[in-house]
Design a protein around this motif. Structure first.
Motif, mmCIF file in Angstrom:
data_model
loop_
_atom_site.group_PDB
_atom_site.id
_atom_site.type_symbol
_atom_site.label_atom_id
_atom_site.label_comp_id
_atom_site.label_asym_id
_atom_site.label_seq_id
_atom_site.Cartn_x
_atom_site.Cartn_y
_atom_site.Cartn_z
ATOM 1 N N LEU A 1 31.782 20.595 13.188
ATOM 2 C CA LEU A 1 32.792 20.717 13.455
ATOM 3 C C LEU A 1 33.317 20.816 15.052
ATOM 4 O O LEU A 1 32.213 21.193 15.591
ATOM 5 C CB LEU A 1 31.977 22.396 13.883
ATOM 6 N N PRO A 2 34.092 20.106 14.827
ATOM 7 C CA PRO A 2 33.585 19.515 16.577
ATOM 8 C C PRO A 2 34.367 20.394 17.303
ATOM 9 O O PRO A 2 34.876 21.397 17.092
ATOM 10 C CB PRO A 2 34.866 18.204 16.442
ATOM 11 N N TYR A 3 34.307 20.222 18.978
ATOM 12 C CA TYR A 3 34.530 21.338 19.636
ATOM 13 C C TYR A 3 36.190 20.896 19.877
ATOM 14 O O TYR A 3 36.644 19.887 20.335
ATOM 15 C CB TYR A 3 33.685 21.836 21.144
ATOM 16 N N LEU A 4 36.468 22.386 20.309
ATOM 17 C CA LEU A 4 37.939 21.909 20.320
ATOM 18 C C LEU A 4 38.191 22.802 21.260
ATOM 19 O O LEU A 4 38.462 23.787 21.322
ATOM 20 C CB LEU A 4 39.140 22.638 19.255
ATOM 21 N N PRO A 5 38.817 22.742 22.226
ATOM 22 C CA PRO A 5 38.673 22.144 23.535
ATOM 23 C C PRO A 5 39.824 23.533 23.989
ATOM 24 O O PRO A 5 41.050 22.975 23.205
ATOM 25 C CB PRO A 5 38.818 21.648 24.918
ATOM 26 N N VAL A 6 39.547 24.507 24.050
ATOM 27 C CA VAL A 6 40.794 25.561 24.356
ATOM 28 C C VAL A 6 42.436 25.457 25.370
ATOM 29 O O VAL A 6 41.830 25.230 26.023
ATOM 30 C CB VAL A 6 40.445 27.396 24.816
ATOM 31 N N SER A 7 43.346 25.293 24.831
ATOM 32 C CA SER A 7 44.547 24.969 25.324
ATOM 33 C C SER A 7 45.726 26.172 24.973
ATOM 34 O O SER A 7 46.058 26.282 23.778
ATOM 35 C CB SER A 7 45.482 23.917 25.035
ATOM 36 N N ILE A 8 45.696 27.086 26.082
ATOM 37 C CA ILE A 8 46.535 28.283 25.650
ATOM 38 C C ILE A 8 48.082 27.822 27.213
ATOM 39 O O ILE A 8 47.848 27.940 27.807
ATOM 40 C CB ILE A 8 46.474 29.428 26.726
ATOM 41 N N THR A 9 49.175 27.378 25.645
ATOM 42 C CA THR A 9 50.398 26.783 26.754
ATOM 43 C C THR A 9 51.436 28.026 26.686
ATOM 44 O O THR A 9 52.271 28.109 27.028
ATOM 45 C CB THR A 9 50.622 25.457 26.445
ATOM 46 N N ASP A 10 51.273 29.144 25.519
ATOM 47 C CA ASP A 10 52.152 29.911 25.342
ATOM 48 C C ASP A 10 51.523 30.662 24.751
ATOM 49 O O ASP A 10 51.235 32.153 25.258
ATOM 50 C CB ASP A 10 53.450 29.302 24.034
#
Length: 380
Positions: free
Chosen positions: A213-222
């Motif tokens: 379960l790799p960490y998925l860095p938060v990316s909020i583009t919309d």
């Protein structure tokens, strides 16, 4: 050690097996895979008579003679593997009713496993006699039985939970506890009812395989993406009605800022893929602590609305939020969601906290070490 894990739901035994195997132990899982979720097991017991004419025939036989064909088929399959189920150092049951069969058949299974193996343990990590009794007596501020007390469901609707209070299941509980070396709880919802019991060996946090379960860095583009997975059979037990009401309020006010993904009763692998896109995961309301789905989402860095009550915060001595405590109050859930929508930086902060918490408290290898230590403290 040679270890047999009996029954599987929520992937707990799979993750524990992975940790134990990493430590050099020989581990086998036997079970049915937990219905539609279909978790992998080494020895598969297939649930039959579950649809179509076969199911109708089963229902008729049960009404006329009290014979459960599905349970009988599970028993037959189990004992067909009898030679492969002997000679283990440790056998651990996922529950007092680990195979989802009738109490009579579960007793036969437990009796066999106790006779032919060194030590037998049971987990308290789902509905069982003591936790349901504790909730039924309203000793929690709120619990999975709150929908019953609040008149949202009937006792018939909650039959799968309330059955544990019936004489047959109370008898099964007593039978299991006569044959085990000890019982282990996996989170606060089961730890609290077990406190003080002479067979209680303590709380061991759920094992999470962080490598898978790799960490998925938060990316909020919309838009901020919110995921709500519904198991219709557990709709009120999980508090999904509160989530749906809160989501309705949120979309009324912030339709341009949020995207809602709602899915129902899908297999585990599909469920995981569907929520990967999400920033926020709505898991459950009526609990003190996190269940397995919540922990895996937290490992990936999701902001999870779940149980994170004061008892949980105090137990782990937390100073930073690792999840959002979802209260049985749609307005309160809406207010928490609104704060995240208006302050996306909070999502990033809690995301990092969540991953750090899982790595610290739920690392599957470290948790497996705790199980081994606990099993070894008890004499056969």
């Amino acid at each position: 050690m040679k270890i047999l894990l009996v029954g599987e739901y929520s992937r707990l035994h799979n993750s524990l097996k992975e940790g134990l195997t990493a430590l050099g132990h020989d581990v086998t899982i036997i079970g049915s895979g937990d219905y539609f979720k279909n978790y992998p097991v080494d020895i598969k017991l297939n649930r039959t008579y579950t649809s179509g004419l076969a199911k109708k025939w089963k229902v008729l036989l049960y009404r006329l003679f009290g014979i459960d064909l599905t349970a009988e088929a599970i028993k037959k399959q189990f004992f067909s593997h009898s030679e492969a189920l002997k000679g283990y150092d440790v056998v651990q049951l996922i529950n007092e009713s680990p195979l989802g069969a009738t109490p009579k058949i579960e007793k036969e299974v437990v009796s066999f496993l106790s006779k032919h193996n060194k030590k037998l343990f049971v987990l308290s990590c789902g509905a069982d006699y003591l936790s349901v009794k504790y909730a039924y007596e309203k000793k929690f501020r709120y619990s999975i039985l709150s929908p019953l007390f609040n008149g949202k469901v009937s006792e018939k609707d909650f039959g799968p939970i309330l059955k544990y209070l019936q004489p047959a299941y109370k008898s099964l509980h007593e039978f299991v506890f006569r044959h085990i070396s000890g019982v282990i709880a996996t989170d606060m919802d089961y730890h609290i009812p077990m406190k003080g019991h002479p067979l209680y060996l303590g709380l061991i946090a759920n094992p999470i395989n962080i490598e898978k379960l790799p960490y998925l860095p938060v990316s909020i583009t919309d838009k901020i993406i919110i995921f709500h997975g519904i198991n219709r059979g557990n709709y009120y037990k999980k508090g999904s009605d509160y989530f749906e009401e809160a989501l309705f309020m949120l979309t009324q006010k912030y339709a341009d800022k949020v995207e809602i993904i709602t899915v129902e009763s899908v297999p585990y692998a599909e469920y995981i893929e569907l929520y990967n896109r999400a920033h926020i995961v709505l898991d459950q309301v009526l609990g003190m602590d996190q269940g397995y789905n919540a922990l895996e989402a937290m490992a990936k860095g999701k902001v999870v609305f779940t149980g994170a009550e004061k008892e949980f915060v105090d137990y782990y001595n937390l100073e930073k939020p690792v999840a959002i405590n979802a209260l049985p109050d749609a307005q309160a859930i809406f207010a928490d969601l609104e704060q995240l929508v208006l302050n996306p930086s909070k999502i990033t902060e809690i995301s990092k906290n969540a991953r750090e918490f899982i790595e610290r408290e739920h690392n599957y290898v470290k948790v497996a070490e705790r199980y081994v230590q606990t099993w070894q403290t008890v004499n056969a």
